[in-house]
Design a protein around this motif. Structure first.
Motif, PDB file in Angstrom:
ATOM      1  N   ASP A 195    -107.232  25.509   4.721  1.00 14.30           N
ATOM      2  CA  ASP A 195    -107.975  26.768   4.812  1.00 14.30           C
ATOM      3  C   ASP A 195    -107.243  27.822   5.646  1.00 14.30           C
ATOM      4  O   ASP A 195    -107.809  28.874   5.954  1.00 14.30           O
ATOM      5  N   GLY A 196    -105.969  27.547   6.021  1.00 15.67           N
ATOM      6  CA  GLY A 196    -105.150  28.550   6.693  1.00 15.67           C
ATOM      7  C   GLY A 196    -105.196  28.516   8.207  1.00 15.67           C
ATOM      8  O   GLY A 196    -104.558  29.341   8.857  1.00 15.67           O
ATOM      9  N   LYS A 197    -105.944  27.614   8.819  1.00 13.08           N
ATOM     10  CA  LYS A 197    -106.016  27.526  10.277  1.00 13.08           C
ATOM     11  C   LYS A 197    -104.838  26.707  10.809  1.00 13.08           C
ATOM     12  O   LYS A 197    -104.344  25.811  10.155  1.00 13.08           O
ATOM     13  N   MET A 198    -104.391  27.070  12.013  1.00 18.62           N
ATOM     14  CA  MET A 198    -103.324  26.321  12.673  1.00 18.62           C
ATOM     15  C   MET A 198    -103.969  25.318  13.635  1.00 18.62           C
ATOM     16  O   MET A 198    -104.801  25.695  14.453  1.00 18.62           O
ATOM     17  N   GLU A 199    -103.559  24.053  13.531  1.00 14.79           N
ATOM     18  CA  GLU A 199    -104.116  23.015  14.400  1.00 14.79           C
ATOM     19  C   GLU A 199    -102.999  22.170  14.987  1.00 14.79           C
ATOM     20  O   GLU A 199    -101.928  22.037  14.402  1.00 14.79           O
TER      21      GLU A 199
END
Length: 179
Positions: A117-121
């Protein structure tokens, strides 16, 4: 000196003679080298120098086989020299891997990846522990591999010494000449 790192050995694997062990080791090296040469397309990214190195290694192994069958110990020297260099190089890689393990683990803590979903983790603790486990597993396998190669080196060196002793008993050096 009969410790673990002693360079003296009397047999290859329990009851196998040093001569038979040396022949087996050299033939296995020859099979591996020939397989790499015939599959050189897979290694073409390394260029022709890789293929030339394999051909040189093939010649060294053929010379060692000739030396064993004809009881000429000096033909084993190139094999022993190349094996010693490989052992030393691989040992340095193992030591470097052990030294840099904490740095690699710390670098992973700062590593991020992008989710669908495009989030950086950041990597999860489980992923980092899995990396740590497999890293240690690879180092342990490398140490076992190095120990086996060291034993093979000791077998060939032992046969070299046997051949030298036999030659010296048949043709002793002149009096006053150091051996």
């Amino acid at each position: 000196m009969s410790g673990l790192c002693s360079l003296r050995t009397n047999s290859c694997c329990c009851c196998i003679s040093l001569r038979t062990g040396t022949i087996t080791i050299v033939i296995l090296n020859l099979i591996g080298t020939v397989a790499v040469i015939f599959n050189h397309q897979k290694f073409s990214k390394y260029g022709t120098s890789f293929l030339v190195g394999q051909i040189i290694f093939l010649i060294i192994e053929l010379a060692a086989l000739y030396g064993v069958f004809n009881r000429k110990p000096d033909f084993l020297i190139p094999h022993l020299a190349v094996t010693a260099l490989f052992l030393l190089g691989f040992l340095l890689v193992i030591i470097a891997s052990i030294i840099f393990l904490p740095f690699a683990y710390n670098a992973l803590k700062d590593m991020t990846y992008e989710t669908p979903d495009g989030k950086m983790e950041h990597l999860s603790k489980t992923m980092m522990d899995a990396f740590y486990f497999f890293y240690i597993l690879i180092v342990v396998f490398a140490i076992v591999y190095e120990a086996i190669r060291f034993h093979f080196f000791k077998v060939v060196l032992g046969h070299y010494r046997e051949l030298k002793t036999i030659l010296l008993s048949i043709n002793p050096p002149p009096i006053g000449f150091a051996v």
